[in-house]
Design an enzyme around this catalytic site. Sequence first.
Site, PDB file in Angstrom:
ATOM      1  N   TYR A  19       0.824  -1.210   0.000  1.00 47.57           N
ATOM      2  CA  TYR A  19       0.000   0.000   0.000  1.00 47.57           C
ATOM      3  C   TYR A  19       0.865   1.270   0.000  1.00 47.57           C
ATOM      4  O   TYR A  19       0.761   2.105   0.891  1.00 47.57           O
ATOM      5  CB  TYR A  19      -0.964  -0.015   1.203  1.00 47.57           C
ATOM      6  CG  TYR A  19      -2.066  -1.025   0.991  1.00 47.57           C
ATOM      7  CD1 TYR A  19      -3.210  -0.672   0.279  1.00 47.57           C
ATOM      8  CD2 TYR A  19      -1.951  -2.325   1.453  1.00 47.57           C
ATOM      9  CE1 TYR A  19      -4.214  -1.596   0.043  1.00 47.57           C
ATOM     10  CE2 TYR A  19      -2.953  -3.262   1.215  1.00 47.57           C
ATOM     11  CZ  TYR A  19      -4.073  -2.890   0.513  1.00 47.57           C
ATOM     12  OH  TYR A  19      -5.063  -3.796   0.276  1.00 47.57           O
ATOM     13  N   TYR A 147     -12.260  -7.418   6.449  1.00 46.69           N
ATOM     14  CA  TYR A 147     -11.102  -7.454   5.543  1.00 46.69           C
ATOM     15  C   TYR A 147     -10.719  -8.915   5.334  1.00 46.69           C
ATOM     16  O   TYR A 147     -10.542  -9.662   6.290  1.00 46.69           O
ATOM     17  CB  TYR A 147      -9.910  -6.669   6.124  1.00 46.69           C
ATOM     18  CG  TYR A 147      -8.719  -6.740   5.212  1.00 46.69           C
ATOM     19  CD1 TYR A 147      -8.667  -5.962   4.062  1.00 46.69           C
ATOM     20  CD2 TYR A 147      -7.679  -7.639   5.451  1.00 46.69           C
ATOM     21  CE1 TYR A 147      -7.594  -6.059   3.180  1.00 46.69           C
ATOM     22  CE2 TYR A 147      -6.603  -7.741   4.576  1.00 46.69           C
ATOM     23  CZ  TYR A 147      -6.570  -6.954   3.450  1.00 46.69           C
ATOM     24  OH  TYR A 147      -5.519  -7.058   2.576  1.00 46.69           O
ATOM     25  N   ASP A 248     -13.166 -16.627   8.579  1.00 48.98           N
ATOM     26  CA  ASP A 248     -11.791 -16.263   8.241  1.00 48.98           C
ATOM     27  C   ASP A 248     -11.023 -16.049   9.546  1.00 48.98           C
ATOM     28  O   ASP A 248     -11.125 -15.008  10.168  1.00 48.98           O
ATOM     29  CB  ASP A 248     -11.843 -14.988   7.376  1.00 48.98           C
ATOM     30  CG  ASP A 248     -10.468 -14.441   7.053  1.00 48.98           C
ATOM     31  OD1 ASP A 248      -9.488 -14.901   7.653  1.00 48.98           O
ATOM     32  OD2 ASP A 248     -10.385 -13.529   6.203  1.00 48.98           O
ATOM     33  N   LYS A 277      -1.296 -16.621   8.318  1.00 45.02           N
ATOM     34  CA  LYS A 277      -0.498 -15.744   9.197  1.00 45.02           C
ATOM     35  C   LYS A 277       0.305 -16.517  10.244  1.00 45.02           C
ATOM     36  O   LYS A 277       1.347 -17.051   9.925  1.00 45.02           O
ATOM     37  CB  LYS A 277      -1.411 -14.694   9.835  1.00 45.02           C
ATOM     38  CG  LYS A 277      -1.862 -13.636   8.823  1.00 45.02           C
ATOM     39  CD  LYS A 277      -2.495 -12.473   9.526  1.00 45.02           C
ATOM     40  CE  LYS A 277      -3.015 -11.401   8.587  1.00 45.02           C
ATOM     41  NZ  LYS A 277      -1.997 -10.463   8.129  1.00 45.02           N
TER      42      LYS A 277
HETATM   43  C1  LIG Z   1      -8.698 -11.590   8.314  1.00 43.28           C
HETATM   44  C2  LIG Z   1      -7.738 -11.617   7.154  1.00 43.28           C
HETATM   45  N1  LIG Z   1      -8.041 -12.358   6.070  1.00 43.28           N
HETATM   46  C3  LIG Z   1      -7.215 -12.435   5.019  1.00 43.28           C
HETATM   47  C4  LIG Z   1      -6.027 -11.733   4.986  1.00 43.28           C
HETATM   48  C5  LIG Z   1      -5.134 -11.832   3.789  1.00 43.28           C
HETATM   49  O1  LIG Z   1      -4.002 -12.583   4.083  1.00 43.28           O
HETATM   50  P1  LIG Z   1      -2.665 -12.439   3.203  1.00 43.28           P
HETATM   51  O2  LIG Z   1      -2.149 -11.057   3.422  1.00 43.28           O
HETATM   52  O3  LIG Z   1      -1.763 -13.518   3.735  1.00 43.28           O
HETATM   53  O4  LIG Z   1      -3.050 -12.683   1.774  1.00 43.28           O
HETATM   54  C6  LIG Z   1      -5.678 -10.941   6.086  1.00 43.28           C
HETATM   55  C7  LIG Z   1      -4.432 -10.163   6.071  1.00 43.28           C
HETATM   56  O5  LIG Z   1      -4.263  -9.163   6.738  1.00 43.28           O
HETATM   57  C8  LIG Z   1      -6.569 -10.869   7.191  1.00 43.28           C
HETATM   58  O6  LIG Z   1      -6.278 -10.110   8.274  1.00 43.28           O
END
Ligand SMILES: Cc1ncc(COP(=O)(O)O)c(C=O)c1O
Length: 426
Positions: A19, A147, A248, A277
Amino acid sequence: MNNSEELLKLDKQHIWHPYSAMGSDMPVYPVVSAEGVRLKLADGRELIDGMSSWWCAIHGYNHPQMNQALTGQLQNMSHVMFGGLTHPPAVELAKKLVEITPEPMQSVFFSDSGSVSVEVAMKMAIQYWHARGDAKRQRFLTIRSGYHGDTFGAMSVCDPDTGMHSLFNEVLAKQIFVERPTCRFGDSCTQQDIAPFEQALNKHKTAIAAVIMEPIVQGAGGMRFYSADYLKQVRRLCDEHNVLLILDEIATGFGRTGKLFACEYADISPDIMCVGKALTGGYLTLAATLTTRTVSETISQGHPGVFMHGPTFMANPLACAAALSSIRLLLESNWQQNIQRIEQGLLSGFAACREYDNVQDVRVLGAIGVVEMKQAVDMKTITEKFVSAGVWLRPFGKLVYLMPPYIITNEDLSRLTQAVSEITHP
Ligand SMILES: Cc1ncc(COP(=O)(O)O)c(C=O)c1O
């Protein structure tokens, strides 16, 4: 390259950071090594890490046991394709993930990043309904302020305003958004709180493949913690309306909120779950999408009989070995008590900020501490101040927040909270 001036010049010339603009004047700080919770900069300064490299490095950096697991795996193989082949790190990791996630999660699809695991989850949901002869179900229902990543499918379910992707609105799939839960973590969820969700589900249910949301903690879309009861109601309504639920857990997974997975606060399980993560303790990039036997068998028995996805680096053995080692380290530790200790440290360390005129809200859950300002912070200035104070934080918008490695000592934690308290002081 040892000369950091040259390094920064080349960085500015050729590299895009997350970003950011090419050639921007926003400073980037060269890191030469990292150990425990400390990042060592090229000029010799050491910063206490308050970010865990965006939720990942839960055991800190350069951990001897993690290093050993990786060098051990390196002696065998660093990578091998996953089509038609398999290997012990992938199988052992899948077994471990099935063991530690909610019981219905039985089938594991590995991928290389959180965003891709979200794409995979969305494709699973669509293929599930396709296999059941209901190919019209192609849309997703989600709550605002979410997100889920930066790829196109994931972007389509991010908050259209705060999710940073409004630029792509015309090309993104049109999903169904309901207002974000107003009932906060610890509150109950009234009929009025859940009504917008229920109405949207009712209205669109025949077109919806799945509901997708982050459980309890909405991360990059606003760092908000919502009621566990709301999530419970979501599960109930998905069941009643025969819609799949994707959770997620990419940011929340592996203990960060005080539970191993945040959905445990609501005592529910999803139909499809994404993890990433902290999965590898921040060592390598790896994610996984888990699902139930019902979903995986329906997909496998329906047309075209296979699941349509297969990344080149699927189940990379080094990443799987890192993940296994990280999960073992976590489970062998007294992690619940440790997260409680960090939670207490964040609560007491941020207490003064609650009184500041320029602070909107202070919230803490597990090892996540957020100071929400009334105005957006100036990222360049505030980052410079934090670096001068010997800490590493990455605020965005109005949010100054901490999610330190779990191994942080009380002393280092209080240096982090003290820096936040002093630097946000009006
Ligand atoms: C809740 C959530 N889902 C998906 C993602 C995307 O993961 P990545 O950055 O490994 O593609 C993130 C990343 O910040 C996230 O916080």
